[in-house]
Design an enzyme around this catalytic site. Structure first.
Site, PDB file in Angstrom:
ATOM      1  N   ARG A  84      45.353  57.580  57.049  1.00 24.51           N
ATOM      2  CA  ARG A  84      44.381  58.947  57.135  1.00 24.51           C
ATOM      3  C   ARG A  84      43.654  58.584  58.495  1.00 24.51           C
ATOM      4  O   ARG A  84      43.997  57.839  59.320  1.00 24.51           O
ATOM      5  CB  ARG A  84      43.127  58.639  56.052  1.00 24.51           C
ATOM      6  CG  ARG A  84      42.254  57.458  56.313  1.00 24.51           C
ATOM      7  CD  ARG A  84      40.893  57.517  55.310  1.00 24.51           C
ATOM      8  NE  ARG A  84      39.742  56.593  55.844  1.00 24.51           N
ATOM      9  CZ  ARG A  84      38.884  56.086  55.111  1.00 24.51           C
ATOM     10  NH1 ARG A  84      38.919  56.271  53.820  1.00 24.51           N
ATOM     11  NH2 ARG A  84      37.896  55.165  55.872  1.00 24.51           N
TER      12      ARG A  84
ATOM     13  N   TYR B 292      31.259  44.873  65.548  1.00 19.87           N
ATOM     14  CA  TYR B 292      32.449  46.136  65.938  1.00 19.87           C
ATOM     15  C   TYR B 292      32.779  45.952  67.521  1.00 19.87           C
ATOM     16  O   TYR B 292      33.715  45.948  68.142  1.00 19.87           O
ATOM     17  CB  TYR B 292      31.742  47.496  65.433  1.00 19.87           C
ATOM     18  CG  TYR B 292      32.603  48.475  65.726  1.00 19.87           C
ATOM     19  CD1 TYR B 292      33.997  48.659  64.928  1.00 19.87           C
ATOM     20  CD2 TYR B 292      32.571  49.464  66.461  1.00 19.87           C
ATOM     21  CE1 TYR B 292      34.910  49.799  64.936  1.00 19.87           C
ATOM     22  CE2 TYR B 292      33.386  50.487  66.796  1.00 19.87           C
ATOM     23  CZ  TYR B 292      34.738  50.482  66.094  1.00 19.87           C
ATOM     24  OH  TYR B 292      35.494  51.701  66.237  1.00 19.87           O
TER      25      TYR B 292
ATOM     26  N   ALA C 112      32.078  43.474  69.585  1.00 17.21           N
ATOM     27  CA  ALA C 112      32.750  42.469  70.182  1.00 17.21           C
ATOM     28  C   ALA C 112      34.143  42.682  69.732  1.00 17.21           C
ATOM     29  O   ALA C 112      35.452  42.194  70.504  1.00 17.21           O
ATOM     30  CB  ALA C 112      32.018  41.292  69.410  1.00 17.21           C
TER      31      ALA C 112
ATOM     32  N   LYS D  45      36.124  45.121  69.602  1.00 17.07           N
ATOM     33  CA  LYS D  45      36.831  46.122  70.260  1.00 17.07           C
ATOM     34  C   LYS D  45      36.797  45.687  71.890  1.00 17.07           C
ATOM     35  O   LYS D  45      37.827  45.991  72.664  1.00 17.07           O
ATOM     36  CB  LYS D  45      36.030  47.536  70.293  1.00 17.07           C
ATOM     37  CG  LYS D  45      36.107  48.266  68.957  1.00 17.07           C
ATOM     38  CD  LYS D  45      37.736  48.231  68.571  1.00 17.07           C
ATOM     39  CE  LYS D  45      37.808  49.220  67.211  1.00 17.07           C
ATOM     40  NZ  LYS D  45      39.078  49.365  66.796  1.00 17.07           N
TER      41      LYS D  45
ATOM     42  N   ILE E  29      34.443  60.303  67.089  1.00 16.88           N
ATOM     43  CA  ILE E  29      35.621  61.278  66.767  1.00 16.88           C
ATOM     44  C   ILE E  29      35.290  61.710  65.435  1.00 16.88           C
ATOM     45  O   ILE E  29      34.918  60.752  64.565  1.00 16.88           O
ATOM     46  CB  ILE E  29      37.085  60.488  66.790  1.00 16.88           C
ATOM     47  CG1 ILE E  29      37.312  59.884  68.245  1.00 16.88           C
ATOM     48  CG2 ILE E  29      37.977  61.558  66.317  1.00 16.88           C
ATOM     49  CD1 ILE E  29      37.497  61.031  69.530  1.00 16.88           C
TER      50      ILE E  29
HETATM   51  N1  LIG Z   1      36.029  57.732  64.373  1.00 15.04           N
HETATM   52  C1  LIG Z   1      35.791  57.166  65.535  1.00 15.04           C
HETATM   53  O1  LIG Z   1      34.766  57.899  66.079  1.00 15.04           O
HETATM   54  C2  LIG Z   1      36.330  56.209  66.385  1.00 15.04           C
HETATM   55  C3  LIG Z   1      35.742  55.981  67.595  1.00 15.04           C
HETATM   56  C4  LIG Z   1      36.307  54.971  68.329  1.00 15.04           C
HETATM   57  C5  LIG Z   1      37.473  54.143  67.516  1.00 15.04           C
HETATM   58  N2  LIG Z   1      37.717  54.380  66.476  1.00 15.04           N
HETATM   59  C6  LIG Z   1      38.933  53.465  66.136  1.00 15.04           C
HETATM   60  O2  LIG Z   1      39.863  54.215  65.440  1.00 15.04           O
HETATM   61  C7  LIG Z   1      40.685  53.445  64.546  1.00 15.04           C
HETATM   62  C8  LIG Z   1      40.941  54.654  63.507  1.00 15.04           C
HETATM   63  O3  LIG Z   1      39.628  54.951  63.118  1.00 15.04           O
HETATM   64  P1  LIG Z   1      39.348  56.111  61.907  1.00 15.04           P
HETATM   65  O4  LIG Z   1      37.960  56.773  62.208  1.00 15.04           O
HETATM   66  O5  LIG Z   1      40.713  56.919  61.793  1.00 15.04           O
HETATM   67  O6  LIG Z   1      38.980  55.227  60.385  1.00 15.04           O
HETATM   68  P2  LIG Z   1      39.311  55.597  58.904  1.00 15.04           P
HETATM   69  O7  LIG Z   1      38.283  54.669  58.282  1.00 15.04           O
HETATM   70  O8  LIG Z   1      39.391  56.803  58.741  1.00 15.04           O
HETATM   71  O9  LIG Z   1      40.758  54.874  59.106  1.00 15.04           O
HETATM   72  C9  LIG Z   1      41.110  53.522  59.049  1.00 15.04           C
HETATM   73  C10 LIG Z   1      42.462  53.332  58.418  1.00 15.04           C
HETATM   74  O10 LIG Z   1      42.719  51.999  58.295  1.00 15.04           O
HETATM   75  C11 LIG Z   1      43.077  51.228  56.985  1.00 15.04           C
HETATM   76  N3  LIG Z   1      42.730  49.811  57.230  1.00 15.04           N
HETATM   77  C12 LIG Z   1      41.437  49.213  57.194  1.00 15.04           C
HETATM   78  N4  LIG Z   1      41.568  47.959  57.052  1.00 15.04           N
HETATM   79  C13 LIG Z   1      42.821  47.698  57.108  1.00 15.04           C
HETATM   80  C14 LIG Z   1      43.554  46.495  56.947  1.00 15.04           C
HETATM   81  N5  LIG Z   1      43.198  45.561  57.065  1.00 15.04           N
HETATM   82  N6  LIG Z   1      45.087  46.607  56.953  1.00 15.04           N
HETATM   83  C15 LIG Z   1      45.744  47.842  56.991  1.00 15.04           C
HETATM   84  N7  LIG Z   1      44.929  48.983  57.085  1.00 15.04           N
HETATM   85  C16 LIG Z   1      43.643  49.039  56.924  1.00 15.04           C
HETATM   86  C17 LIG Z   1      42.117  52.113  56.031  1.00 15.04           C
HETATM   87  O11 LIG Z   1      42.550  52.062  54.941  1.00 15.04           O
HETATM   88  C18 LIG Z   1      42.147  53.355  56.722  1.00 15.04           C
HETATM   89  O12 LIG Z   1      43.128  54.377  56.306  1.00 15.04           O
HETATM   90  C19 LIG Z   1      39.932  52.344  64.226  1.00 15.04           C
HETATM   91  O13 LIG Z   1      40.336  51.014  64.831  1.00 15.04           O
HETATM   92  C20 LIG Z   1      38.460  52.719  64.767  1.00 15.04           C
HETATM   93  O14 LIG Z   1      37.639  51.633  65.198  1.00 15.04           O
HETATM   94  C21 LIG Z   1      37.255  55.423  65.795  1.00 15.04           C
END
Ligand SMILES: NC(=O)c1ccc[n+]([C@@H]2O[C@H](COP(=O)([O-])OP(=O)(O)OC[C@H]3O[C@@H](n4cnc5c(N)ncnc54)[C@H](O)[C@@H]3O)[C@@H](O)[C@H]2O)c1
Lengths: 247, 77
Positions: A16, A155, A157, A159, A188
C-alpha cells in the site's frame, strides 16, 4: 519505448501507500515489480491490482528485519529472473512520542524496521548486483531525517541514518556500477499521514511553499527517474520531494 | 575435483583472469588485480563452494593463491 523493459524491481513495504505507487509506476514502465510486505493477503491483493492493468508483478510476504526470509526470497528471485536490477527500500514505520517518555521498544522497533531493514535488504541484494556489475538501490528516507521533528526522535534518527547509509553504500558499490540514492519525501498523503488531526495538517501545509500535501505519485515519479538510465550519473544523493518545505 | 583445481576454477571465474596466471605465488591484489570487494567476494565463494566458515582473521591471511589452497586443504581434511 518503456524505460524499464525487462528489469526486475524489488520494492519493500509495497502492499500500500508510497511503496505500492512505486511498484505500480515501475510496472507500468516495463519492469516486473516484486511486492514485499508483511501480510500475504495484502500482498496478493496488490499484485492482483497491477496484474489487472496488464502489467507484471509478483509478491512475497516477509518482514524486512528477517534475514533468513529476505535471503531466501532474493535468491529465489535471482534464480528465476537471473537478475535483480532494482531494490527500493521503502518499508517504514513510525512510533511517535517525546524523548522523555519514549519506550525502549518504540525506539528499537523503528530503528529496526527503517534502518536495519534497509541494511539487511541492501546486504542481501548487493552480492547479486555485484556479480552483474550493475544495479540501482533507492532508499526512502524522509525530510524528518534532514530537519528533525519534535515527537519523532526515533523516526528522525532512523531516516538520518538511512541518508548516511546511502552515502556509504554509494561509495562502497560505485566501482561495481551500482548506484545508491535516497529520496526524502515531505508530507505525503497516505495511510501513514491519514490519522493526523486537521490542525496538524493545516500547520504543515502552511509551512509548505507549494501549500499542499504531496501524493504518492509525486514520489513514484522521482523514483522512476532515479532508477532509470536517465539518472546514470547520479549516486549518493538525497533528493527531496517536499513542495519546498526545506531548502 | 581436487581442491587445487576447484580453487583455480573459482579464482578464474571470480577475478576474470587466465588460468595460467593463477600460480601459487600469485597475490590476489598485486598480481591478479583484485580490489577489496573482490577479495571479500572470493572468500564468500570459497565458503559457499566448500560449505565452510572462514572467519575474518583467517580470511585476512589468505593473500595468495598458495595460501588459500593450503588453508582449504588443511580445513577440509
Ligand atoms: N507518508 C509520508 O508523508 C511519508 C513522508 C516521508 C517518508 N515516508 C516514508 O515512505 C515510506 C512509505 O510510507 P507510507 O506513507 O506509504 O506508509 P504506509 O504505512 O502506508 O506503508 C508502509 C508499508 O510498509 C509495510 N511494512 C511495515 N513494516 C514492515 C516490515 N518490517 N517488513 C515489510 N514491510 C513492512 C507496511 O505493512 C505498509 O504496507 C516509509 O519508509 C515512510 O517512512 C512517508
Amino acid at each position: 519505448m518503456n524505460k524499464l523493459n525487462d528489469k526486475v524491481a524489488i520494492i519493500t513495504g509495497s502492499a500500500r501507500g508510497i511503496g505500492f505507487s512505486i511498484a505500480e509506476k515501475l510496472a507500468t514502465n516495463g519492469a516486473t515489480s516484486v511486492i514485499i510486505d508483511l501480510d500475504q493477503q495484502a500482498v496478493d491483493l496488490a499484485v492482483q491490482k497491477i496484474d489487472d492493468q496488464g502489467f507484471r508483478a509478483i509478491g512475497f510476504a516477509a518482514n524486512v528485519t528477517d534475514q533468513e526470509q529476505i535471503t531466501s526470497i532474493f535468491k529465489e528471485i535471482y534464480e528465476e529472473f537471473d537478475a535483480v536490477d532494482i531494490l527500493i527500500n521503502n518499508a517504514g514505520i513510525t512510533k511517535d512520542g517525546l524523548i522523555m517518555k519514549m519506550k525502549e521498544d518504540d525506539w528499537d522497533s523503528v530503528i529496526n524496521v527503517n534502518l536495519k531493514g534497509t541494511f539487511i535488504c541492501t546486504q542481501k541484494i548487493c552480492r547479486f548486483m555485484m556479480k552483474k556489475r550493475s544495479g540501482v538501490i533507492l532508499n526512502i528516507a524522509s525530510v524528518i531525517g534532514l530537519m528533525g521533528n519534535a515527537g519523532q526522535a526515533n523516526y528522525a534518527a532512523s531516516k538520518g541514518g538511512i541518508i548516511a547509509f546511502t552515502k556509504s553504500s554509494a561509495k562502497e558499490f560505485a566501482s561495481r556500477n551500482i548506484r545508491v540514492n535516497a529520496i526524502a519525501p515531505g508530507f505525503i498523503q497516505t495511510e501513514m499521514t491519514e490519522n493526523l488531526s486537521q490542525e496538524v495538517v493545516d500547520n504543515y501545509t502552511a509551512a509548505i511553499p507549494l501549500s499542499r500535501m504531496g501524493s504518492a505519485d509525486d514520489v513514484a515519479n522521482l523514483c522512476l527517474f532515479l532508477v532509470s538510465d536517465d539518472a546514470s550519473y547520479i549516486t549518493g544523493q538525497t533528493i527531496q520531494v517536499d513542495g519546498g518545505l526545506i531548502m | 575435483m581436487d581442491i587445487k583445481s576447484k580453487v583455480t576454477e573459482i579464482i578464474v571465474e571470480e577475478l576474470g583472469v587466465e588460468e595460467s596466471e593463477v600460480i601459487l605465488d600469485a597475490s590476489f591484489i598485486e598480481d591478479l588485480g583484485a580490489d577489496s570487494l573482490d577479495t571479500v567476494e572470493l572468500i564468500m565463494k570459497f565458503e559457499e563452494e566448500f560449505d565452510i566458515d572462514i572467519n575474518d582473521e583467517e580470511a585476512e591471511k589468505l593473500t595468495t593463491v598458495g595460501k588459500a589452497i593450503e588453508y582449504l586443504e588443511k580445513k577440509l581434511k
